[in-house]
Design a protein around this motif. Structure first.
Motif, short mmCIF file in Angstrom:
data_model
loop_
_atom_site.label_atom_id
_atom_site.label_comp_id
_atom_site.label_asym_id
_atom_site.label_seq_id
_atom_site.Cartn_x
_atom_site.Cartn_y
_atom_site.Cartn_z
N ARG A 82 25.88 2.99 -3.66
CA ARG A 82 25.86 2.47 -2.29
C ARG A 82 25.15 3.39 -1.31
O ARG A 82 24.48 2.93 -0.37
N THR A 83 25.28 4.68 -1.50
CA THR A 83 24.56 5.61 -0.63
C THR A 83 23.06 5.45 -0.80
O THR A 83 22.29 5.45 0.17
N GLU A 84 22.65 5.26 -2.05
CA GLU A 84 21.23 5.06 -2.35
C GLU A 84 20.67 3.81 -1.67
O GLU A 84 19.50 3.76 -1.29
N LEU A 85 21.52 2.79 -1.50
CA LEU A 85 21.07 1.52 -0.93
C LEU A 85 21.11 1.49 0.59
O LEU A 85 20.69 0.52 1.21
N THR A 86 21.61 2.56 1.21
CA THR A 86 21.73 2.58 2.67
C THR A 86 20.40 2.33 3.38
O THR A 86 20.36 1.57 4.36
N PRO A 87 19.27 2.93 2.94
CA PRO A 87 18.00 2.65 3.64
C PRO A 87 17.62 1.17 3.62
O PRO A 87 17.15 0.63 4.63
N MET A 88 17.83 0.50 2.47
CA MET A 88 17.53 -0.92 2.41
C MET A 88 18.45 -1.71 3.34
O MET A 88 17.99 -2.61 4.07
N GLN A 89 19.73 -1.38 3.32
CA GLN A 89 20.68 -2.07 4.19
C GLN A 89 20.31 -1.89 5.65
O GLN A 89 20.36 -2.84 6.45
N ARG A 90 19.92 -0.68 6.03
CA ARG A 90 19.56 -0.39 7.43
C ARG A 90 18.37 -1.25 7.86
O ARG A 90 18.34 -1.77 8.99
N LEU A 91 17.38 -1.41 6.98
CA LEU A 91 16.21 -2.21 7.32
C LEU A 91 16.55 -3.69 7.41
O LEU A 91 16.14 -4.38 8.35
N PHE A 92 17.31 -4.21 6.44
CA PHE A 92 17.67 -5.62 6.46
C PHE A 92 18.44 -5.98 7.72
O PHE A 92 18.24 -7.05 8.31
N THR A 93 19.35 -5.11 8.15
CA THR A 93 20.18 -5.44 9.32
C THR A 93 19.38 -5.48 10.62
O THR A 93 19.86 -6.00 11.62
N ARG A 94 18.15 -4.94 10.60
CA ARG A 94 17.32 -4.95 11.81
C ARG A 94 16.20 -5.98 11.75
O ARG A 94 15.41 -6.10 12.69
N CYS A 95 16.09 -6.74 10.66
CA CYS A 95 15.05 -7.77 10.54
C CYS A 95 15.34 -8.95 11.46
O CYS A 95 16.49 -9.39 11.58
N LEU A 96 14.31 -9.47 12.07
CA LEU A 96 14.46 -10.59 13.01
C LEU A 96 15.29 -11.74 12.46
O LEU A 96 16.16 -12.26 13.17
N PRO A 97 15.08 -12.22 11.22
CA PRO A 97 15.85 -13.38 10.74
C PRO A 97 17.35 -13.11 10.64
O PRO A 97 18.14 -14.07 10.58
N PHE A 98 17.76 -11.84 10.61
CA PHE A 98 19.17 -11.50 10.42
C PHE A 98 19.81 -10.95 11.69
O PHE A 98 20.79 -10.22 11.64
N LEU A 99 19.25 -11.32 12.84
CA LEU A 99 19.77 -10.87 14.13
C LEU A 99 20.17 -12.06 14.99
O LEU A 99 19.60 -13.15 14.88
N ASP A 100 21.13 -11.84 15.87
CA ASP A 100 21.52 -12.83 16.88
C ASP A 100 21.05 -12.36 18.25
O ASP A 100 20.61 -11.21 18.41
N ALA A 101 21.15 -13.25 19.24
CA ALA A 101 20.88 -12.84 20.62
C ALA A 101 21.91 -11.76 21.02
O ALA A 101 23.04 -11.77 20.54
N PRO A 102 21.51 -10.80 21.84
CA PRO A 102 20.23 -10.72 22.56
C PRO A 102 19.12 -10.01 21.77
O PRO A 102 17.95 -10.07 22.17
N ASP A 103 19.45 -9.33 20.66
CA ASP A 103 18.42 -8.61 19.92
C ASP A 103 17.36 -9.56 19.36
O ASP A 103 16.16 -9.28 19.41
N HIS A 104 17.81 -10.69 18.81
CA HIS A 104 16.86 -11.65 18.26
C HIS A 104 15.92 -12.17 19.36
O HIS A 104 14.70 -12.27 19.16
N THR A 105 16.47 -12.49 20.52
CA THR A 105 15.67 -13.00 21.63
C THR A 105 14.64 -11.97 22.07
O THR A 105 13.47 -12.30 22.33
N ARG A 106 15.07 -10.72 22.16
CA ARG A 106 14.17 -9.64 22.59
C ARG A 106 13.00 -9.47 21.63
O ARG A 106 11.83 -9.41 22.05
N LEU A 107 13.29 -9.41 20.35
CA LEU A 107 12.23 -9.19 19.36
C LEU A 107 11.33 -10.41 19.22
O LEU A 107 10.11 -10.29 19.04
N ARG A 108 11.91 -11.58 19.31
CA ARG A 108 11.10 -12.80 19.21
C ARG A 108 10.10 -12.89 20.37
O ARG A 108 8.95 -13.31 20.18
#
Length: 409
Positions: A82-108
């Motif tokens: 799980r520690t090894e997968l932290t970089p992947m998890q960090r990137l996925f959680t910041r991807c536009l399709p996986f965000l809600d407002a207001p972050d999704h609205t801002r990036l869109r």
């Protein structure tokens, strides 16, 4: 109150080889059996929606969150990984399709200008030149996926991001590793580790090569747009910036290549539809929408429940997963007459293939332009094109398409 609700019972397994070859009979059976079903097969348990009205409503429902990567990335990981997968998890959680407002609205808002109609149309000549070049090199008989459907969208999105041609082969390999992970309802350790390596490699390419180059020499491209937004504070540096770069590259390639393969297979299998387009090329924009409806390259979208509520007599609990089966919704007879029939002249195909609501796909117009250009060129240059034996479907229930599609003529 709970005593009045229908009992929760898992539907029979249907993500198997027969389903992967043709999921639509299983979708039909689910639609006819009821509007909502619980399945243990999807990510350890999820609610399945199959009807057009329910899927469309779910994709717009503020009680359902696009933030669903929390347990998803780590769920298949062994505890010591799980520690090894932290970089992947960090990137996925910041991807536009996986965000809600207001972050999704801002990036869109940051990314929207790159996909304005005039910017997309400006890529038409580039797309036409690329497809002409690929067909010149393809020969009389060829694998459509290898010769056209893979390289074309990779080169178009790379051009949009001003990437070097030398990275195409690596990029497509990285993308397919990521797709194998995202497209599995229960990813294996091998899927997780391959995706981890490829996500880190893709992010590393941007961090070490493309972002520094565009910082030194800004241009009229997506990466420069993101860097300008990062400079004015609209995009956070680090994981958020890298996540948008990786997401745009992956999404611009993965959906389009499968749409191209599905479209060519459908039209060559339904020859009268191919011939109708030859006679009436003005139908092409509508035909692409119908092809998206008939066999969508992305079969579902997931949402995480934010608050308890009831739906069709079922108690939907906070934290549970809802799978909006867009592939099933697109063939709902409540929405479309003769839904299993391909009709390039269908009035208002109304596909949910790109989603709807706040998360509707940013690159939908570009994907449709590429598809229209490819089909128009094939109809003109290869009017006698035929299917050859041996086509092979993907093994992904999410990304429906082909790995091998032999054609000739």
């Amino acid at each position: 109150m709970n005593a009045l609700l229908a009992p929760r019972a898992s539907v029979a397994p249907f993500v198997d080889l027969e389903f992967l070859h043709d999921p639509y009979p299983a979708y039909r059976a689910l639609r006819e059996a009821g509007p909502i079903h619980w399945s243990e097969e999807f990510f350890g348990g999820a609610w399945l929606l199959t009807r057009h009205a329910d899927v469309e409503a779910a994709l717009r429902d503020p009680r359902l969150s696009a933030r669903r990567t929390g347990g998803w990335v780590m769920r298949a990981a062994e505890p010591d990984a799980r520690t090894e997968l932290t970089p992947m998890q960090r990137l996925f959680t910041r991807c536009l399709p996986f965000l809600d407002a207001p972050d999704h609205t801002r990036l869109r808002k940051v990314l929207q200008p790159a996909f304005r109609p005039d910017r997309v149309q400006a890529l038409k000549l580039v797309t036409q030149a690329l497809i002409d070049e690929l067909l010149d090199e393809a020969g009389e008989s060829f694998d459509f996926m290898q010769k056209v459907a893979r390289p074309l969208p990779a080169r178009v999105i790379a051009r949009l991001m001003d990437m070097e041609a030398s990275v195409y082969a690596e990029f497509t390999a990285w993308s397919e590793d990521i797709a194998a992970f995202l497209g599995s309802v229960n990813p294996t350790q091998a899927d997780v580790r391959a995706a981890q390596r490829s996500v880190v490699a893709l992010a590393g390419y941007f961090e070490r090569e493309l972002l520094p180059r565009r910082r030194r020499q800004p241009g009229d491209d997506l990466v420069s747009l993101l860097l300008a937004a990062q400079a004015d504070g609209s995009v956070e540096d680090g994981a958020e910036l890298l996540a948008q770069c990786a997401m745009l590259l992956f999404a611009g390639y993965e959906t389009t290549r499968h749409l191209l393969g599905n479209a060519v297979h459908a039209l060559l299998s339904e020859r009268e539809q191919w011939e109708r387009l030859r006679a009436q090329p003005e139908l092409l924009p509508n035909a692409v929408r119908e092809l998206l409806r008939h066999d969508t390259p992305v079969q579902w979208s997931g949402r995480r429940v934010m608050t308890d509520f009831t739906l069709h007599g079922q108690w939907i609990r906070r934290g549970e997963l809802v799978i909006a089966l867009m592939g099933a919704a697109n063939r709902d007879p409540r929405r479309h007459e003769a839904p299993d029939q391909l009709d390039v002249a269908r009035v208002n195909p109304g596909a949910l293939s790109f989603g709807t609501g706040p998360h509707v796909c940013l690159g939908a117009a570009l994907t449709q332009l590429e598809s229209q250009t490819v089909l128009a060129t094939l109809l003109q240059r290869r009017p006698k094109l035929q299917m050859r034996a041996g086509a092979q479907r993907t093994r992904s229930p999410l990304y429906r398409g082909f790995t091998y599609l032999p054609v000739g003529g």
